[in-house]
Design an enzyme around this catalytic site. Structure first.
Site, PDB file in Angstrom:
ATOM      1  N   GLY A   1      27.576 -48.179   8.555  1.00 44.33           N
ATOM      2  CA  GLY A   1      28.221 -49.471   8.602  1.00 44.33           C
ATOM      3  C   GLY A   1      29.743 -49.543   8.457  1.00 44.33           C
TER       4      GLY A   1
ATOM      5  N   TYR B   1      26.787 -25.563   0.283  1.00 46.59           N
ATOM      6  CA  TYR B   1      27.162 -26.761   0.032  1.00 46.59           C
ATOM      7  C   TYR B   1      28.268 -26.636  -1.418  1.00 46.59           C
ATOM      8  CZ  TYR B   1      23.404 -29.020   2.616  1.00 46.59           C
ATOM      9  OH  TYR B   1      22.531 -29.241   3.550  1.00 46.59           O
TER      10      TYR B   1
ATOM     11  N   LEU C   1      27.009 -43.832  11.120  1.00 47.91           N
ATOM     12  CA  LEU C   1      26.117 -45.151  11.303  1.00 47.91           C
ATOM     13  C   LEU C   1      25.804 -45.834   9.831  1.00 47.91           C
ATOM     14  CD1 LEU C   1      23.020 -43.679  13.547  1.00 47.91           C
ATOM     15  CD2 LEU C   1      25.678 -44.438  14.020  1.00 47.91           C
TER      16      LEU C   1
ATOM     17  N   PRO D   1      20.583 -38.928   8.863  1.00 48.06           N
ATOM     18  CA  PRO D   1      20.064 -39.975   9.782  1.00 48.06           C
ATOM     19  C   PRO D   1      20.958 -40.932   9.844  1.00 48.06           C
ATOM     20  CG  PRO D   1      19.155 -40.129   7.385  1.00 48.06           C
ATOM     21  CD  PRO D   1      19.940 -38.694   7.388  1.00 48.06           C
TER      22      PRO D   1
ATOM     23  N   GLY E   1      27.654 -40.356   8.425  1.00 52.77           N
ATOM     24  CA  GLY E   1      28.256 -41.455   7.934  1.00 52.77           C
ATOM     25  C   GLY E   1      29.153 -42.409   9.097  1.00 52.77           C
TER      26      GLY E   1
END
Length: 357
Positions: A221, A61, A219, A213, A217
């Site tokens: 919104g 990362y 899901l 989950p 990004g």
């Protein structure tokens, strides 16, 4: 916050883990990182305030900078968290700068400990399968790292079902400590792990933690049909993940999540996370956010209970096809069902019955 036991170990962790992929900067992740200093401290404090005791990072990362930032802000909080990191993926261009062999894994863990300013990891994940290194070398190396106190437990990530089985049984045959947990990509838009991977983990006694989950990004919104996605979000850049097979289906699901969220007074991410936490065989999932208000929103999802009708609507709408051998086993093998996959087969049968009615 609920807590869950990782596999057959004695280790308990919160059902939500705080992911640190937005921490640090550089390493080709500039479009999704940038959190450091007080912002990183605030995330840790928020996690603790909500009962989160599980921290997730990786040596790749931001080219290791996420670990550095995390090490700077952990301080006295270190013992409040179950700290995990990952190794196996390439950290350089040399022939031994990747893999799950003794040389690379040992060096990678030592480098992670230096950046994290700690003397041990509570859990080391192997980030990917290594198709070149003999699995017994990987297992033996993990055990050596446990023996010398550099890690407490180990797990795997992004493995196929057969790779999980091979790892567990090779460890048993050698009389060595096997993995206690696996981490896998899992969202209501991408449920492929239900075919083999989650049932394998359940049967083998491994915990299952999902990652991303919200589908990197997808899901969140922010991605909607017919609307330009904001360039300050992950999906508004040319970020290559996730792999979406059917974009129209994804849009349909997002519309459904929005409808349910509005009816409940929740956010779309809260609906998605709450659904994931109801799934068979899923111990928990890793959340990560660059904006603090989004982190609070996500972590509060663990305190929400998704109504049964909303849960069932999402499950039915996102159901994947009953590929072979699922359809064949539904026709011929349900006189002796397999407990590790029973709920998934029931959902496939319900979808087939609905399609035939």
């Amino acid at each position: 916050m609920e807590y869950t036991r990782l596999g057959s170990s004695g280790l308990y962790v919160s059902r939500l883990a705080l992911g640190t992929i937005p921490f640090g900067s550089g390493g080709g992740m500039e479009k999704i990182d940038g959190i450091d200093g007080k912002d990183a401290e605030r995330q840790l404090d928020t996690a603790l305030d909500h009962g989160v005791n599980f921290l997730d990072t990786a040596n790749i990362y931001s080219g290791g900078d996420a670990e550095r930032v995390l090490g700077e802000v952990l301080g006295a909080r270190r013992d409040a968290f179950v700290l995990t990191s990952k190794a196996r993926t390439a950290t350089g261009d040399g022939p031994n700068d990747s893999g799950a062999g003794r040389y690379h894994l040992t060096r990678a863990v030592e480098d992670s400990l230096t950046r994290l300013k700690t003397d041990h990891l509570d859990l080391l994940y192997l980030h990917q399968w290594d198709g070149q290194t003999p699995i017994i070398e990987t297992i033996a190396t993990a055990n050596e790292l446990i023996r010398v106190g550099k890690i407490r437990y180990w797990g795997v990530s992004n493995y196929n079902g057969w790779q999980l089985a091979k790892t567990v049984y090779e460890a048993q045959l050698a009389g060595l400590e096997g993995p206690i947990s696996h981490q896998t990509y899992y969202t209501p838009e991408a449920r492929e792990v239900e075919y083999e991977i989650i049932p394998a983990a359940r049967d083998l006694g491994l915990a299952t933690f999902g990652w991303s989950p919200l589908g990197e990004g997808l899901l969140s919104g922010q991605v909607r049909r017919g609307r330009q996605t904001s360039p300050d979000t992950r999906q508004g850049t040319d970020w290559p993940e996730p792999h979406v097979v059917d974009q129209e289906r994804a849009y349909d699901l997002i519309d459904l999540f929005d409808e349910i969220a509005q009816g409940l007074g929740w956010s779309i991410p809260q609906v998605v996370i709450a659904w994931i936490l109801t799934r068979p065989g899923v111990n928990g999932t890793v959340i990560a956010a660059r904006r603090h208000e989004h982190l609070v929103e996500d972590v509060e999802a663990a305190e929400l209970t998704l109504p049964d009708d909303a849960r069932d609507r999402i499950t039915a709408a996102s159901q994947l096809p009953a590929y072979y051998p699922v359809w064949h086993r539904l026709l011929n093998g349900q006189d002796r069902p397999e407990p590790a996959e029973a709920e998934f087969y029931s959902e496939h049968q319900q979808a087939l019955d609905a399609a035939g009615s």
